[in-house]
Design a protein around this motif. Structure first.
Motif, mmCIF file in Angstrom:
data_model
loop_
_atom_site.group_PDB
_atom_site.id
_atom_site.type_symbol
_atom_site.label_atom_id
_atom_site.label_comp_id
_atom_site.label_asym_id
_atom_site.label_seq_id
_atom_site.Cartn_x
_atom_site.Cartn_y
_atom_site.Cartn_z
ATOM 1 N N ASP A 80 0.881 -1.169 0.000
ATOM 2 C CA ASP A 80 0.000 0.000 0.000
ATOM 3 C C ASP A 80 0.914 1.213 0.000
ATOM 4 N N ALA A 81 0.963 1.898 -1.132
ATOM 5 C CA ALA A 81 1.930 2.971 -1.346
ATOM 6 C C ALA A 81 1.455 4.321 -0.835
ATOM 7 N N HIS A 82 0.335 4.330 -0.091
ATOM 8 C CA HIS A 82 -0.141 5.613 0.455
ATOM 9 C C HIS A 82 -0.990 5.351 1.693
ATOM 10 N N ILE A 83 -0.368 5.467 2.866
ATOM 11 C CA ILE A 83 -1.113 5.362 4.111
ATOM 12 C C ILE A 83 -0.673 6.480 5.044
ATOM 13 N N HIS A 84 -1.409 6.613 6.179
ATOM 14 C CA HIS A 84 -1.033 7.585 7.219
ATOM 15 C C HIS A 84 -1.220 6.943 8.588
ATOM 16 N N PHE A 85 -0.118 6.720 9.299
ATOM 17 C CA PHE A 85 -0.225 6.154 10.641
ATOM 18 C C PHE A 85 -0.860 7.132 11.629
ATOM 19 N N PHE A 86 -0.746 8.440 11.388
ATOM 20 C CA PHE A 86 -1.263 9.389 12.363
ATOM 21 C C PHE A 86 -2.779 9.575 12.257
ATOM 22 N N GLN A 87 -3.408 8.850 11.349
ATOM 23 C CA GLN A 87 -4.862 8.887 11.201
ATOM 24 C C GLN A 87 -5.408 7.461 11.307
ATOM 25 N N THR A 131 4.349 -4.467 2.616
ATOM 26 C CA THR A 131 5.069 -3.192 2.586
ATOM 27 C C THR A 131 4.052 -2.059 2.658
ATOM 28 N N VAL A 132 4.331 -1.075 3.506
ATOM 29 C CA VAL A 132 3.485 0.118 3.570
ATOM 30 C C VAL A 132 4.368 1.350 3.431
ATOM 31 N N ILE A 133 3.832 2.347 2.748
ATOM 32 C CA ILE A 133 4.541 3.612 2.567
ATOM 33 C C ILE A 133 3.681 4.711 3.187
ATOM 34 N N ASP A 134 4.160 5.279 4.278
ATOM 35 C CA ASP A 134 3.445 6.365 4.946
ATOM 36 C C ASP A 134 3.903 7.680 4.316
ATOM 37 N N VAL A 371 2.980 4.929 -17.992
ATOM 38 C CA VAL A 371 3.419 5.609 -16.771
ATOM 39 C C VAL A 371 3.311 4.617 -15.615
ATOM 40 N N LEU A 372 4.274 4.652 -14.723
ATOM 41 C CA LEU A 372 4.302 3.704 -13.609
ATOM 42 C C LEU A 372 3.202 4.035 -12.606
ATOM 43 N N ILE A 373 2.322 3.063 -12.347
ATOM 44 C CA ILE A 373 1.204 3.219 -11.418
ATOM 45 C C ILE A 373 1.470 2.348 -10.192
ATOM 46 N N ALA A 374 1.316 2.906 -8.993
ATOM 47 C CA ALA A 374 1.474 2.158 -7.748
ATOM 48 C C ALA A 374 0.177 2.245 -6.951
ATOM 49 N N THR A 375 -0.285 1.126 -6.450
ATOM 50 C CA THR A 375 -1.537 1.066 -5.701
ATOM 51 C C THR A 375 -1.368 1.668 -4.317
ATOM 52 N N GLY A 376 -2.289 2.550 -3.956
ATOM 53 C CA GLY A 376 -2.298 3.142 -2.618
ATOM 54 C C GLY A 376 -3.690 3.622 -2.288
ATOM 55 N N THR A 377 -4.015 3.633 -1.003
ATOM 56 C CA THR A 377 -5.395 3.885 -0.589
ATOM 57 C C THR A 377 -5.625 5.241 0.060
ATOM 58 N N ASN A 414 5.566 -2.348 -8.741
ATOM 59 C CA ASN A 414 5.589 -0.895 -8.871
ATOM 60 C C ASN A 414 5.633 -0.206 -7.511
ATOM 61 N N GLY A 415 5.019 -0.842 -6.513
ATOM 62 C CA GLY A 415 5.127 -0.290 -5.169
ATOM 63 C C GLY A 415 6.568 -0.269 -4.694
ATOM 64 N N ALA A 416 7.334 -1.305 -5.065
ATOM 65 C CA ALA A 416 8.761 -1.334 -4.719
ATOM 66 C C ALA A 416 9.537 -0.270 -5.480
ATOM 67 N N LYS A 417 9.104 0.006 -6.704
ATOM 68 C CA LYS A 417 9.812 0.984 -7.533
ATOM 69 C C LYS A 417 9.638 2.417 -7.048
ATOM 70 N N VAL A 418 8.606 2.675 -6.252
ATOM 71 C CA VAL A 418 8.361 4.039 -5.764
ATOM 72 C C VAL A 418 9.625 4.614 -5.137
ATOM 73 N N LEU A 419 10.291 3.814 -4.296
ATOM 74 C CA LEU A 419 11.475 4.297 -3.594
ATOM 75 C C LEU A 419 12.748 3.572 -4.047
#
Length: 578
Positions: A80-87, A131-134, A371-377, A414-419
Motif C-alpha cells: 500500500d503505497a499511500h497510508i497515514h499512521f497518524f490517522q 510493505t506500507v509507505i506512509d 506511466v508507472l502506477i502504484a496502488t495506494g489507498t 511498482n510499489g517497490a519501484k516508488v522508492l
C-alpha cells in the motif's frame, strides 16, 4: 571422535543459521512478464528467495519446512503505497475537515494512533500487504517505526516525516512531535523543513502542494509558491531522498513534475490530461499513486450513505468502522445536519461524480501510456480503513480500465519501484526478500482472489492469516453491532456460533441457531426505518461482554442491555435485558 564432533557441530550450526522453507509445486505469478509459471518450487533461506526451479528438479532437504502449493498461486507481497499512521480512518481522524473535538478530544485520537500502530501492522500483514509507505506522518512516527524494524510480523515500513506545506490547518498547530505539518512560508523554511527531518532518517520527503488557500486563483497560488516547492525538492535530492507531492490539480501536478517530483500521491481530478502532461510523466519517470476511493469515503460518511461490503465488515478495524455512523447520534444536530445536507446536495454529488470520472479517465490514460502506477489507498482518512480498504481500491482501478495484470504489478513490483527498492522487493525472484502471499485462487481470473490468502511469508517467516490477529470478545461484539447498524445480515451472523442461543433475560429463548436468527433479523433489516444502535457503555469480563445500548427503531428509542457470552471465538449465547 574429534572429526565426528566437528561434523555434528557444523550440522547444528548450518541448521541454526540457514532456516529453509520450500513452497512446493506452486504456480508463480510473474508480474514482470505478466505470465503464470506452473509447477515451480520456491526455496526460502532465512529471509531471502534462494532458489526457484521446476518442482521435479528440486530435492527437498530433511527437516525443512514444506508448504504444499499444488493448486495455489504465489504472488509477491503487496504494497500500500499511500497510508497515514497518524490517522485511524474513523470519524475523528481529521478535525480540520470536521471538528468533533468536543465529542472526541484530539489528544485521545492521537494517543490511539500511537498505541494502535502494532494492531494496524498486523492487520496489513493479515491482508497480504507486506510493505506500507506512509506519505505523511510526524516526527513521533519516524521514531516509533524503529520499534518494528526487526519484527517478523511487521510489514516493511517506508515513511516520511511531517508534510512540508505553505498552508497548515490551525487545529494541527503547536503539537510538537505530533504535528503532521511543517509550515514553509519561504525558501529558507522549506530547506529547513527538510533538514529538520534528516536526523531521524526519513525514507523520502513529502510536499503538500495546496493551491488557492491564500485567496489567489489556483494557478496564481501554485506559481507563487513554486520557488518554495523547488527549494524543497532540490534540498531533498541533495540528500539523496526522493520527493512525494500531494497535487490534485493539473497545474500543481505539472509544476511538481517539471521540477523533479518523483512520486505523485493522488490523481489529477480537475481536468482530463493532455498528451504533453503524459509525456512529461514518462520522460521524468514519475510514479503515480491514484488513490481513487478516498474522496468517496468522506462524502458517504458525512452523508451517512456508507455501504460497506461484507469484506469491510469482517476485515476492517471494527471500532473505527463503527465510528463512521456516530453522526447518527452525536448531539450537535445543527452542525451535523449541515454536513449531511451538504454531502447529499446535488452540487456535492455532481462534484464527486465529476472528480471520480476525471480521476479514472486520467488513470486509464496514464496506465495505457506506460506511466508507472502504484496502488495506494490514503488509508487513515475518514472512511478509508487501514488494510481493508485495499480491495476497494483495486476494484476501482479495475473499473478505470486497468487489467488484472496491470493492477497486480501496480500492487507489487511498482510499489517497490516508488522508492527504488525493486531489486529487493516486488517480485518472485531469486535474491529478493521472501515477502510473499500464497493464494487459493488465481488473481488474474478475478482480482478479488488476492483476498483468498492461504499463507503469508514475511521476511522469510511463514504466517497463517487466521492466526495473525485473533478477535477479542469485545471485537466480536463490535463487529456484529456494526453489521446490525449497516443492516448486513451475513456479516451480522458471522461472529455467532452455528448453535447460538438468544434469550430475553433471564431464560426466555427467542432464537436457537444462526438460521433462526437469519429468519428473525432479515425482515427487520429490510423493513425497519431509522434502525440504529448506539453503544452507550461496554463492560468486558473475561469472555463475557455487557453492552448498554440505545436503540432507535423508527421513531421509538429503546434502552437495553445485551450480554454476549463467547466460546471458541464465537458468540455462543446472548441475553437481552429491556
Amino acid at each position: 571422535m574429534k572429526r565426528n564432533l566437528c561434523i555434528f557441530i557444523s550440522f547444528i550450526l548450518i541448521n541454526t543459521l540457514f532456516s529453509q522453507t520450500y513452497i512446493n509445486n506452486v504456480t508463480i505469478a510473474d508480474v514482470e512478464n505478466q505470465k503464470m509459471i506452473p509447477n515451480q518450487t520456491v526455496v526460502i533461506t532465512n529471509d531471502l528467495i534462494s532458489n526457484i526451479q521446476p518442482s521435479k528438479k528440486i530435492k527437498i532437504i530433511v527437516n525443512a519446512t514444506v508448504i504444499e502449493g499444488e493448486g495455489k498461486y504465489l504472488i509477491p507481497g503487496m504494497t500500500d503505497a499511500h497510508i497515514h499512521f497518524f490517522q485511524n480512518g474513523g470519524l475523528y481522524a481529521r478535525p480540520d475537515v470536521i471538528d468533533l473535538r468536543k465529542d472526541m478530544p484530539y489528544e485521545t485520537e492521537m494517543a490511539l494512533t500511537k498505541s494502535d500502530m502494532e494492531y494496524k501492522l498486523l492487520r496489513y500483514l493479515k491482508n497480504g500487504i507486506t510493505t506500507v509507505i506512509d506519505v505523511g506522518a510526524n516526527l513521533h512516527f519516524l521514531k516509533q517505526r524503529e520499534d518494528f524494524r526487526d519484527k517478523d510480523f511487521s510489514p516493511t515500513i517506508f515513511i516520511t516525516g511531517p508534510l512540508l506545506t505553505t498552508y497548515e490547518p490551525q487545529v494541527y498547530e503547536n503539537l510538537g512531535d505530533d504535528e503532521p505539518f511543517i509550515l514553509t512560508k519561504n525558501i529558507e523554511d522549506g530547506i529547513n523543513g527538510v533538514k529538520k527531518q534528516l536526523p531521524l532518517k526519513p525514507d523520502f520527503i513529502k510536499i503538500w502542494y495546496i493551491a488557492g488557500a491564500d485567496g489567489l486563483s489556483v494557478e496564481e497560488s501554485a506559481r507563487k509558491n513554486l520557488p518554495i516547492v523547488k527549494a524543497i525538492i532540490n534540498e531533498a535530492h541533495k540528500n539523496n531522498l526522493k520527493i512525494a507531492v500531494h497535487a490534485t490539480q493539473r497545474i500543481t501536478a505539472q509544476l511538481a513534475v517539471e521540477n523533479g517530483a518523483d512520486f505523485l500521491v493522488h490523481s489529477v481530478d480537475d481536468e482530463v490530461l493532455k498528451p504533453e502532461f503524459v509525456q512529461l510523466m514518462k520522460k521524468n519517470k514519475t510514479v503515480l499513486c491514484p488513490t481513487l476511493i478516498v474522496h468517496d469515503g468522506y462524502v458517504k460518511t458525512f452523508g451517512q450513505n456508507i455501504n460497506p461490503s461484507n469484506y469491510d465488515l469482517l476485515k476492517a478495524d471494527p471500532y473505527q468502522l463503527g465510528s463512521l455512523l456516530d453522526l447518527k447520534h452525536l448531539p450537535d444536530t445543527l452542525r451535523i445536519n449541515m454536513y449531511k445536507q451538504r454531502a447529499n446536495s446535488p452540487q456535492s454529488i455532481a462534484s464527486l461524480k465529476a472528480a471520480d470520472s476525471i480521476s479514472m479517465a486520467n488513470l486509464k490514460i496514464l496506465s495505457d501510456a506506460g506511466v508507472l502506477i502504484a496502488t495506494g489507498t490514503d488509508a487513515g482518512n475518514i472512511g478509508t480503513m487501514h488494510a481493508s480498504s485495499y480491495l476497494a481500491e483495486l476494484q476501482a482501478m479495475q473499473q478505470s480500465g486497468m487489467n488484472n495484470w496491470q493492477i497486480l504489478a501496480a500492487s507489487t513490483l511498482n510499489g517497490a519501484k516508488v522508492l527504488g527498492k525493486q531489486n529487493e522487493l516486488g517480485s518472485v525472484n531469486v535474491g529478493k526478500k521472501a515477502n510473499l502471499v500464497l493464494l487459493d485462487a488465481n488473481p488474474i481470473d478475478n482480482i478479488e482472489n488476492v483476498t483468498k490468502i492461504n499463507r503469508i511469508i514475511n521476511k522469510g517467516v511463514v504466517f497463517n492469516p487466521d492466526e495473525l490477529l485473533n478477535d477479542a470478545p469485545e471485537d466480536l461484539a463490535q463487529r456484529q453491532l456494526n453489521a446490525y447498524n449497516f443492516r448486513h445480515i451475513d456479516a451480522f451472523l458471522e461472529p455467532y456460533a452455528d448453535d447460538v442461543e438468544v434469550y430475553t433475560f433471564p431464560n426466555t429463548l427467542q432464537f436457537k441457531g444462526k438460521e433462526a436468527m437469519r429468519k428473525g433479523y432479515t425482515p427487520m433489516f429490510e423493513n425497519t426505518p431509522n434502525l440504529h444502535c448506539e453503544l452507550v457503555n461496554r463492560i468486558v469480563q473475561g469472555n463475557t461482554v455487557m453492552d448498554h445500548e440505545r436503540v432507535q427503531i423508527g421513531n421509538k428509542i429503546v434502552e437495553a442491555v445485551a450480554i454476549y457470552q463467547i466460546e471458541n471465538n464465537k458468540i455462543k449465547k446472548v441475553y437481552f435485558i429491556k
